[in-house]
Design an enzyme around this catalytic site. Structure first.
Site, PDB file in Angstrom:
ATOM      1  N   GLU A  97      -2.883  -0.933  -0.421  1.00 21.91           N
ATOM      2  CA  GLU A  97      -2.320   0.385  -0.493  1.00 21.91           C
ATOM      3  C   GLU A  97      -1.722   0.449  -2.123  1.00 21.91           C
ATOM      4  OE1 GLU A  97      -0.590   2.096   3.432  1.00 21.91           O
ATOM      5  OE2 GLU A  97       0.662   1.471   2.824  1.00 21.91           O
ATOM      6  N   HIS A 137      10.000  11.031   0.409  1.00 22.24           N
ATOM      7  CA  HIS A 137       9.214  10.679   1.139  1.00 22.24           C
ATOM      8  C   HIS A 137       9.907  10.110   1.675  1.00 22.24           C
ATOM      9  CE1 HIS A 137       6.131   8.712   3.726  1.00 22.24           C
ATOM     10  NE2 HIS A 137       6.091   7.945   3.077  1.00 22.24           N
ATOM     11  N   ARG A 183       9.953   2.583  -3.049  1.00 23.02           N
ATOM     12  CA  ARG A 183      10.029   1.586  -2.248  1.00 23.02           C
ATOM     13  C   ARG A 183       8.229   0.952  -2.487  1.00 23.02           C
ATOM     14  NH1 ARG A 183       7.583   2.567   2.974  1.00 23.02           N
ATOM     15  NH2 ARG A 183       7.549   4.330   2.965  1.00 23.02           N
ATOM     16  N   ARG A 199       4.157   4.817  -5.821  1.00 28.24           N
ATOM     17  CA  ARG A 199       4.311   5.859  -5.411  1.00 28.24           C
ATOM     18  C   ARG A 199       5.045   7.006  -6.822  1.00 28.24           C
ATOM     19  NH1 ARG A 199       6.192   5.022   0.686  1.00 28.24           N
ATOM     20  NH2 ARG A 199       3.575   4.498   1.660  1.00 28.24           N
ATOM     21  N   HIS A 228       6.100  10.627  -2.168  1.00 25.92           N
ATOM     22  CA  HIS A 228       4.859  10.209  -1.986  1.00 25.92           C
ATOM     23  C   HIS A 228       4.153  11.008  -2.597  1.00 25.92           C
ATOM     24  CE1 HIS A 228       1.209   9.845   0.327  1.00 25.92           C
ATOM     25  NE2 HIS A 228       2.441   8.151   0.815  1.00 25.92           N
TER      26      HIS A 228
END
Length: 512
Positions: A115, A342, A377, A281, A234
């Protein structure tokens, strides 16, 4: 009502904590409250997985730590990052022991996903339903303990506090949604695992229960709250007009090889970061917002048409099914996406044992601010964070529980009477206004004047809720809106202060 240990929320943070306390102390009663049903939580919506270093040849704790701090813009607490990441394999083993399954190959080796922001494949997952798998298995495990009791449809309105030196949390005040009665529940230990605040924002991927309840309760009780401006957006929420919340398209889709393109079909992310679709992100979201402002289009697109559809469908069955349900065929069509709120990286300040600034009150999960995430994050670190902090909290509570006296039961508040139909119409209008105010631009791209205007509008909403006669009548809709407005104020106040501090080269300041 009274109990030994009170848990607010039935996501991964609340349930893993409840299970550990109940298992270690069969004589202790653990009460778990949810404001909806016990299977509705942010955990159940998590598509990606859990970041765990398992391949010690290609990967290492040091690499995971570096990726986390880089994603967080260096505003992380390094000791916390080290603690959480080093515990990951052990916490994963516990989940497997409790019955959770993760995708593996024929040899039994985990299929590790990649990711954005991760330098290595280290995401363990259960297709694109990891959160749902966790929620189901943890609920099943929790139900196996006779000393865990669940109460659904109980909306927590406020913390109960005993004055003293120091002050201590002695329980909560709740609204029983069925009887419309306010009830006090006394407890020796109160554990907040109430989730995030996505519903505050214009676009969000969070479920409808994510209304900032834990943070708002903490603020009203004078508990320290930090860095609420660190709201992560997000980059790939599926764009549907007049829909709230939006359906999430997992980060793992880009890790699988999907492209982000503009309305002309051109990729544009490499202009912002050499990692392109695999940038973090915040970087991808910012690039998308700039592209949308430039083009005037409502969305950009995820392009999966070049991918092996059979493999893709096996990996992401939920995403494929949802897209088909609204007429998008991933073999031939692009997926319209926009950034959406998000994850709340800030929240209620906790120490490494999940203790808050109020005695006998603990917090874990998205409502807590641990220092792990910094300003942004890293993907798939949130479920891990909740597991680690709930584990640490359970150890601390088991050591301290017998020293905490049973609090006196508070007098019960009155039954509330109200005209729900009249309330709902007004509240829906005010809630829409709140969402119109709380945009990506206001938090991440606005100047001092825009922030000041936003704060003025939020204070007007708060004033209406505090003083307008039709309110204070006891509906859940009222209490949720009150919490969302108070949470929004904290987000914007912290954003304004952070902006001022960074101008003076003082980043990472904590706010109370």
């Amino acid at each position: 009502m009274n109990t030994d240990v009170l848990v607010i929320g039935a996501g991964i943070a609340g349930l893993s904590f409840a299970i550990k306390v109940a298992k270690a102390r069969p004589d202790v009663e653990v009460m778990v409250l949810t404001k909806s049903s016990n299977d509705v939580c942010n955990t159940a919506h998590a598509q990606g997985g859990i970041a765990v270093v398992l391949d010690r040849v290609r990967d290492s704790f040091e690499q995971h730590i570096e990726d986390t701090i880089k994603a967080g813009k260096g505003l992380n607490d390094k000791k916390v990052v080290e603690m959480v990441i080093s515990q990951a394999p052990e916490r994963l083993s516990e989940l497997i022991e409790w019955g959770t399954s993760f995708d593996a190959n024929d040899e039994g080796e985990f299929e590790l996903g990649l990711e954005g922001g991760h330098s290595q494949r280290r995401i363990v997952h259960h297709r694109d339903l990891t959160g749902l798998e966790l929620a189901r298995k943890l609920l099943k495990k929790a139900f196996s303990f006779p000393n865990i009791r669940f109460y659904d449809h109980f909306f927590v309105t406020d913390l109960l506090i005993a004055e003293g030196e120091p002050a201590a949390c002695t329980g909560i005040k709740v609204l029983d949604k069925e009887t419309r009665q306010l009830i006090n529940i006394s407890s020796r230990i109160t554990f907040l695992a109430s989730g995030g605040s996505g519903m505050v924002f214009q676009n969000t991927t969070n479920p409808s229960v994510a209304t900032g309840d834990g943070v708002a309760m903490a603020l009203r009780a004078g508990v320290q709250v930090s860095n609420m401006n660190f709201i992560q957006f997000h980059p790939t929420a599926l764009y549907e007009e007049n829909k709230h919340p939006l359906f999430l398209i997992s980060e793992a889709v880009r890790g699988f090889g999907a492209y982000i393109v503009n309305h002309n079909g051109n990729r544009f992310l490499f202009k912002s970061d050499t990692r392109g679709e695999l940038a973090t992100r915040d970087i991808v979201s910012e690039a998308i917002v700039k592209e949308l402002k430039k083009s005037g289009e409502p969305a950009v697109y995820l392009d999966c048409r070049h991918l092996n559809f059979e493999y893709f469908q096996n990996e992401f069955p939920t995403i494929v099914a949802y897209c088909l349900s609204i007429g998008i065929d991933l073999k031939t069509d692009l997926i319209p996406v926009v950034p959406a709120s998000h994850y709340q990286c800030g929240g209620i300040d906790v120490d490494p044992e999940a203790k808050t600034s109020l005695k006998n009150l603990y917090a874990s999960g998205e409502c807590a601010h641990t220092g792990l995430h910094g300003a942004n994050r890293l993907a798939s670190n949130s479920l891990l964070e909740a597991l680690v902090y709930s584990h640490e909290a359970s150890g601390a509570v088991l050591l301290e529980l017998d020293k905490v006296p049973v609090p006196e039961i508070e007098p019960q508040p009155e039954i509330l009477h109200h005209d729900q139909e009249a309330d709902d119409e007004i509240i829906a209008s005010l809630r829409k206004r709140l969402n119109e105010i709380m945009t990506y631009d206001l938090i991440h791209a606005s100047g001092k004047r825009e922030m000041r205007e936003g704060l003025e509008m939020l204070h007007e909403l708060k004033d209406i809720l505090d003083h307008y006669p039709p309110f204070n009548t006891g509906t859940v809709a009222f209490y949720e809106l009150r919490n969302m407005v108070e949470t929004a104020l904290a987000v914007l106040e912290h954003a304004h202060e952070f902006s001022e501090m960074t101008k003076k080269n003082l980043p990472g300041v904590h706010y109370s």
